[in-house]
Motif scaffolding. Structure first.
Motif, PDB file in Angstrom:
ATOM      1  N   LEU A   8       0.836  -1.214   0.000  1.00  0.00           N
ATOM      2  CA  LEU A   8       0.000   0.000   0.000  1.00  0.00           C
ATOM      3  C   LEU A   8       0.861   1.251   0.000  1.00  0.00           C
ATOM      4  CD1 LEU A   8      -2.935  -0.924   2.430  1.00  0.00           C
ATOM      5  CD2 LEU A   8      -3.076  -0.489  -0.033  1.00  0.00           C
ATOM      6  N   LEU A  21      -7.595   5.494  -0.504  1.00  0.00           N
ATOM      7  CA  LEU A  21      -8.801   4.649  -0.554  1.00  0.00           C
ATOM      8  C   LEU A  21      -8.791   3.782  -1.813  1.00  0.00           C
ATOM      9  CD1 LEU A  21     -11.701   3.856   0.407  1.00  0.00           C
ATOM     10  CD2 LEU A  21     -12.530   5.854  -0.858  1.00  0.00           C
ATOM     11  N   GLU A  24      -6.434   0.917  -1.435  1.00  0.00           N
ATOM     12  CA  GLU A  24      -6.975  -0.109  -0.531  1.00  0.00           C
ATOM     13  C   GLU A  24      -8.058  -0.941  -1.214  1.00  0.00           C
ATOM     14  OE1 GLU A  24      -6.183   2.292   3.660  1.00  0.00           O
ATOM     15  OE2 GLU A  24      -8.206   1.639   3.170  1.00  0.00           O
ATOM     16  N   LEU A  25      -8.951  -0.254  -1.947  1.00  0.00           N
ATOM     17  CA  LEU A  25     -10.028  -0.985  -2.640  1.00  0.00           C
ATOM     18  C   LEU A  25      -9.440  -1.960  -3.664  1.00  0.00           C
ATOM     19  CD1 LEU A  25     -12.556   1.953  -3.230  1.00  0.00           C
ATOM     20  CD2 LEU A  25     -12.967  -0.064  -1.801  1.00  0.00           C
ATOM     21  N   ALA A  28      -7.606  -4.859  -1.799  1.00  0.00           N
ATOM     22  CA  ALA A  28      -8.599  -5.753  -1.188  1.00  0.00           C
ATOM     23  C   ALA A  28      -9.221  -6.644  -2.264  1.00  0.00           C
ATOM     24  CB  ALA A  28      -9.669  -4.934  -0.474  1.00  0.00           C
ATOM     25  N   SER A  34     -11.841  -8.009   2.345  1.00  0.00           N
ATOM     26  CA  SER A  34     -12.441  -6.696   2.588  1.00  0.00           C
ATOM     27  C   SER A  34     -11.340  -5.690   2.931  1.00  0.00           C
ATOM     28  CB  SER A  34     -13.422  -6.778   3.755  1.00  0.00           C
ATOM     29  OG  SER A  34     -12.693  -7.099   4.925  1.00  0.00           O
ATOM     30  N   ARG A  35     -11.707  -4.387   2.897  1.00  0.00           N
ATOM     31  CA  ARG A  35     -10.732  -3.364   3.314  1.00  0.00           C
ATOM     32  C   ARG A  35     -10.365  -3.521   4.781  1.00  0.00           C
ATOM     33  NH1 ARG A  35     -12.961   1.984   3.011  1.00  0.00           N
ATOM     34  NH2 ARG A  35     -10.991   2.780   3.788  1.00  0.00           N
ATOM     35  N   SER A  36     -11.317  -3.916   5.593  1.00  0.00           N
ATOM     36  CA  SER A  36     -10.997  -4.056   7.030  1.00  0.00           C
ATOM     37  C   SER A  36      -9.962  -5.157   7.242  1.00  0.00           C
ATOM     38  CB  SER A  36     -12.256  -4.286   7.863  1.00  0.00           C
ATOM     39  OG  SER A  36     -12.915  -5.423   7.408  1.00  0.00           O
ATOM     40  N   LEU A  38      -7.351  -5.579   5.405  1.00  0.00           N
ATOM     41  CA  LEU A  38      -6.047  -4.919   5.212  1.00  0.00           C
ATOM     42  C   LEU A  38      -5.614  -4.207   6.486  1.00  0.00           C
ATOM     43  CD1 LEU A  38      -6.585  -3.170   1.737  1.00  0.00           C
ATOM     44  CD2 LEU A  38      -5.937  -5.541   2.203  1.00  0.00           C
ATOM     45  N   HIS A  39      -6.601  -3.571   7.152  1.00  0.00           N
ATOM     46  CA  HIS A  39      -6.275  -2.821   8.371  1.00  0.00           C
ATOM     47  C   HIS A  39      -5.988  -3.757   9.537  1.00  0.00           C
ATOM     48  CE1 HIS A  39      -7.170   1.070   6.602  1.00  0.00           C
ATOM     49  NE2 HIS A  39      -8.214   0.510   6.028  1.00  0.00           N
TER      50      HIS A  39
END
Ligand SMILES: C[S@@+](CC[C@H](N)C(=O)[O-])C[C@H]1O[C@@H](n2cnc3c(N)ncnc32)[C@H](O)[C@@H]1O
Length: 276
Positions: A8, A21, A24-25, A28, A34-36, A38-39
């Motif tokens: 990223l 964003l 990330e999209l 993912a 999902s994006r979450s 990645l976090h």
């Protein structure tokens, strides 16, 4: 081997408010997560196949292609819609039309028409919120009709029907309680047409003559022949077209004519009601 966080960091998309964003999209989607995810798992190793796919997505994004077209999907209202370059990527602004329709009409059975449905965004949002409504969605572009129909089927919205029609041409003799539309409304020489994501969207979804009002004029002129008495016509338009659209509605005999603003304070939809 590369981990999520460093991929990223290295994404290097052109500087824009959505660059992080977008990255990330795309990552993912390349990972099928999902994006979450990645976090939550920034130290996870990215398999080489996913890293290659991410690199390809980034290259397309750097070329200006909208993320929604790269991923083939876009959220609208509460729905995940398939999108394709034959028609517009649904915008959050258009949710104003959905809100106005849900506020103005009761949830009891009603016939509703969405003109220029594209991905089916407005029609399918209304059909999903109001199971008692029968929603007809039309578009002139056959690929858009097929796309809206795929979205309708995947979302199991059996109270919606998708048809090919040049505005009202396939609807002779039908009357609706609500006609709603986000038609093309950009002027043919508008410089925005060669900027940003819009460059990738088809002129058939965007451009409406020299002043951008050709399709709005035609829809306002013909709508009374397809509305029940007391029926509503609700239209999206450009930020500087509200006055002109209100005039068109008033001249055609509509009542309760008014516009509504988006979150930026711009008048982006206008509506009117056929006299009872
Ligand atoms: C601005 S896009 C809106 C798409 C969708 N309703 C949305 O809000 O995302 C306008 C749509 O109108 C369709 N359209 C343009 N001219 C038309 C016509 N004469 N009859 C029917 N649909 C038309 C385009 O193909 C396009 O899908």
């Amino acid at each position: 081997m590369t981990i999520i966080a460093s991929l990223l960091r290295a994404a290097d998309l052109p500087d824009s408010p959505s660059a992080r964003l977008d990255a990330e999209l795309l990552l993912a989607a390349a990972l099928g997560k999902s994006r979450s995810f990645l976090h939550t798992w920034p130290e996870r190793i990215v398999p080489s196949e996913a890293a290659l796919k991410f690199a390809e997505y980034l290259q397309r994004r750097r070329g200006g292609e909208p993320v929604a077209y790269i991923l083939g999907q876009q959220g609208f209202w509460k729905l995940d819609l398939e999108v394709a370059p034959h028609t517009l990527i649904p915008r959050p602004d258009t949710e104003l039309l959905v809100e106005a329709a849900l506020e103005r009409l009761p949830a009891t059975p009603a016939k509703v028409l969405d003109l220029g449905t594209g991905s089916g965004a407005i029609a399918l949002a209304l059909a999903s919120e109001r199971p008692a409504w029968k929603v007809t969605a039309v578009d002139r572009v056959l690929e858009a009709v097929a796309l809206a129909e795929r979205n309708r089927q995947r979302l199991h919205l059996n109270n919606a029907t998708v048809l090919s029609s040049h505005w009202f041409s396939a609807l002779e003799g039908q009357r609706f309680q609500l006609i709603i539309s986000n038609p093309p409304y950009i002027a043919s020489a508008d410089p925005h047409l060669v900027e940003g994501d819009v460059r990738f969207e088809p002129a058939s979804a965007l451009v409406a003559g020299v002043d951008g009002l050709d399709d709005l004029r035609l829809i306002v002129a013909q709508a009374p022949d397809y509305l029940e008495t007391g029926g509503w016509l609700m239209l999206e338009h450009g930020y500087d077209q509200a006055h002109a659209v209100r005039d068109l509605l008033l001249i055609r005999g509509f009542e309760d004519v008014h516009s509504r603003t988006d979150l930026g304070g711009h008048e982006r939809i206008s509506l009117g009601r056929l006299p009872c």
